[in-house]
Write a protein that holds these residues in place. Structure first.
Motif, short mmCIF file in Angstrom:
data_model
loop_
_atom_site.label_atom_id
_atom_site.label_comp_id
_atom_site.label_asym_id
_atom_site.label_seq_id
_atom_site.Cartn_x
_atom_site.Cartn_y
_atom_site.Cartn_z
N GLU A 161 3.33 -4.24 2.50
CA GLU A 161 2.59 -3.10 3.03
C GLU A 161 3.15 -2.76 4.39
O GLU A 161 3.71 -3.61 5.10
N LYS A 163 2.40 -1.38 8.19
CA LYS A 163 1.37 -1.17 9.21
C LYS A 163 1.93 -0.28 10.29
O LYS A 163 2.82 -0.68 11.06
N ARG A 217 1.48 -7.71 1.11
CA ARG A 217 0.27 -6.98 0.77
C ARG A 217 -0.95 -7.90 0.75
O ARG A 217 -0.81 -9.11 0.60
N VAL A 268 4.65 6.82 1.62
CA VAL A 268 3.67 5.74 1.45
C VAL A 268 2.48 6.26 0.64
O VAL A 268 2.23 7.46 0.59
N SER A 270 -1.68 5.48 0.22
CA SER A 270 -2.81 4.81 0.87
C SER A 270 -3.74 4.22 -0.19
O SER A 270 -4.06 4.86 -1.20
N HIS A 271 -4.16 2.97 0.03
CA HIS A 271 -5.05 2.27 -0.88
C HIS A 271 -6.21 1.66 -0.10
O HIS A 271 -6.05 1.29 1.07
N TRP A 282 -4.77 -0.05 3.25
CA TRP A 282 -3.39 -0.51 3.43
C TRP A 282 -2.44 0.49 2.81
O TRP A 282 -2.78 1.24 1.91
N LEU A 283 -1.22 0.55 3.35
CA LEU A 283 -0.21 1.54 2.95
C LEU A 283 0.86 0.89 2.09
O LEU A 283 1.50 -0.08 2.50
N GLU A 284 1.05 1.44 0.91
CA GLU A 284 2.06 0.94 -0.03
C GLU A 284 3.33 1.79 0.09
O GLU A 284 3.29 3.00 -0.14
#
Length: 437
Positions: A161, A163, A217, A268, A270-271, A282-284
């Motif tokens: 992930e 940040k 992650r 990215v 977003s989840h 968190w950003l995938e």
């Protein structure tokens, strides 16, 4: 075609940013070139440089086209004056039309690029590290293998992930930049080969971390169905490169690219994840094939998203429709037997119909996101087993029928020569078409 590449040994010697021991050169894919263009790093290549890489001259291309056109003219002339056209000539005509289209599209296309253009600059290490981590070249065999090749291997970013930097980090970074003295001798050193060694200063890595960072992650996002958390963590640890120092350098460089370039920062998803009573976001990172070992002339999944998903599908299956359509022109032609006539007609229609069907599927995937998501689940073998069995059986049957139809058209074109009408042996006299000759 593999015309652009990152030479990592050259990059390491000049920039001291060694991030992998697996590869000495990374070849940029079409998707990678599109990303470089968005970041403002598209290299300037002159027309002369491109033409210099073309190994086929215009004269040889023109002679091939004239030969193909002469074949086409012969068949049209025979039809006009009422002479029979054999099935072998019809089959040849289908390939001639395809050859003409290819020559027109590839007239200026270089080929056999043995020496690619090496991309250089201070921007290379961060971009190259990010593109490497986003591509399957950095990964391992997928725990969820699917039908398509792109589902066989998971890139490194598939377990990470991103940040982004916070406002506090930005302020600290600004103060640190104003007060920082030249890098001291406190460095992380890793000898990677007998020829190349790399050093990365701790202050620089700390500075990059303030701009943004990569971490593994959250555990719930990594947990795989039917597997426990401990097994998943073991898989995560086994996937990371053995050298922790190389990993830190690679993640720091990729985070720098994510932070400094908006075109990359936007890649990215977003989840949200719920742990107890807390909800976190968190950003995938989006993974795509941006670099590879090498690229051949054949179309692969490395093509641009629109090209591989819609345009390429339209081109390929339109060619299939044309191939079946040309053979269908012999609908009322001469056949040695009625059974052969029926099989020829059915094969021609099936090939042309297959092309139309796949064009419609490409259009649906392009138009409706729900259909595209469903198709993606099927390709990755994540759809319900009834869908997989049903579609798998249908695809297998249709594929075998398509292959059988193509084989039959070629075989029939030859075996039909055993019995031909008398007009098939007539010679075309051009004076019958053009009187002044």
């Amino acid at each position: 075609m593999g015309g652009f590449a990152f030479d990592l040994e050259e990059t390491y010697l000049s920039e001291s940013n060694f991030f992998t021991t697996k590869h000495a050169r990374l070849t940029v894919t079409p998707r990678g070139m599109a990303l470089l263009a968005k970041c403002g790093y598209l290299p300037r290549i002159s027309k002369e440089d491109i033409l210099d890489k073309s190994k086929a001259d215009n004269l040889s291309k023109m002679l091939s086209i004239l030969q193909a056109l002469w074949m086409l003219a012969q068949i049209v002339g025979r039809l006009i004056i009422g002479l029979s056209v054999t099935l072998l000539e019809v089959n040849t005509l289908a390939h001639v039309i395809c050859a003409l289209i290819i020559y027109v599209l590839w007239w200026y296309k270089p080929k056999l690029i043995n020496e690619p253009t090496i991309l250089r600059g201070e921007w290379v290490p961060p971009i190259a590290a990010y593109m490497y981590m986003s591509s399957q070249i950095s990964g391992w065999r997928s725990l969820h293998p699917g039908i398509l090749k792109k589902t066989w291997i998971d890139p490194e970013c598939s377990i990470l992930e991103f940040k982004p930097p916070t406002a506090e980090d930005h302020n600290l970074d600004t103060q640190d930049s104003a007060q920082r003295s030249p890098p001291a001798a406190n460095k992380i050193t890793s000898v990677v080969s007998s020829r190349v060694s790399s050093t990365a200063s701790v202050p620089r890595l700390r500075s990059l971390t303030k701009r943004g960072s990569f971490t593994t992650r959250p555990l719930p996002a990594l947990t795989i169905k039917d597997e426990g958390a401990e097994t998943t963590l073991a898989h995560v640890n086994s996937r990371l490169e053995a050298s922790r120092e190389l990993q830190e350098t690679r993640w720091a460089l990729a985070a720098e690219a994510m932070t400094l370039h908006p075109a990359i920062a936007s890649r990215v998803k977003s989840h949200e994840i719920i742990e107890g009573d807390k909800k976190a976001t968190w950003l995938e990172p989006i993974t795509e094939e941006l670099v590879d070992d090498s690229i051949g002339n054949w179309a692969t999944e490395n093509l641009l998203r629109d090209m591989s998903g819609f345009v390429m599908g339209m081109v390929v299956w339109s060619a299939s429709m044309a191939y079946g359509g040309v053979h269908a022109t012999a609908w009322r032609g001469y056949f040695p037997s009625r059974a052969e006539s029926i099989l020829w007609r059915v094969s021609s229609l099936f090939i042309a119909g297959s092309g139309l069907t796949w064009i419609l599927i490409n259009m649906l995937a392009r138009t409706f996101k729900g259909f595209k998501a469903y198709w993606k689940n099927v390709a990755s073998l994540r759809a319900h087993w009834t869908n997989l069995v049903g579609l798998g059986s249908l695809a297998t049957i249709c594929g075998l029928l398509y292959l059988s139809a193509r084989i039959y058209l070629v075989i029939e074109a030859f075996i039909s020569l055993r019995k031909l009408p008398a007009s098939a042996f007539g010679t075309l006299q051009w004076t019958q078409l053009v009187p002044h000759l």
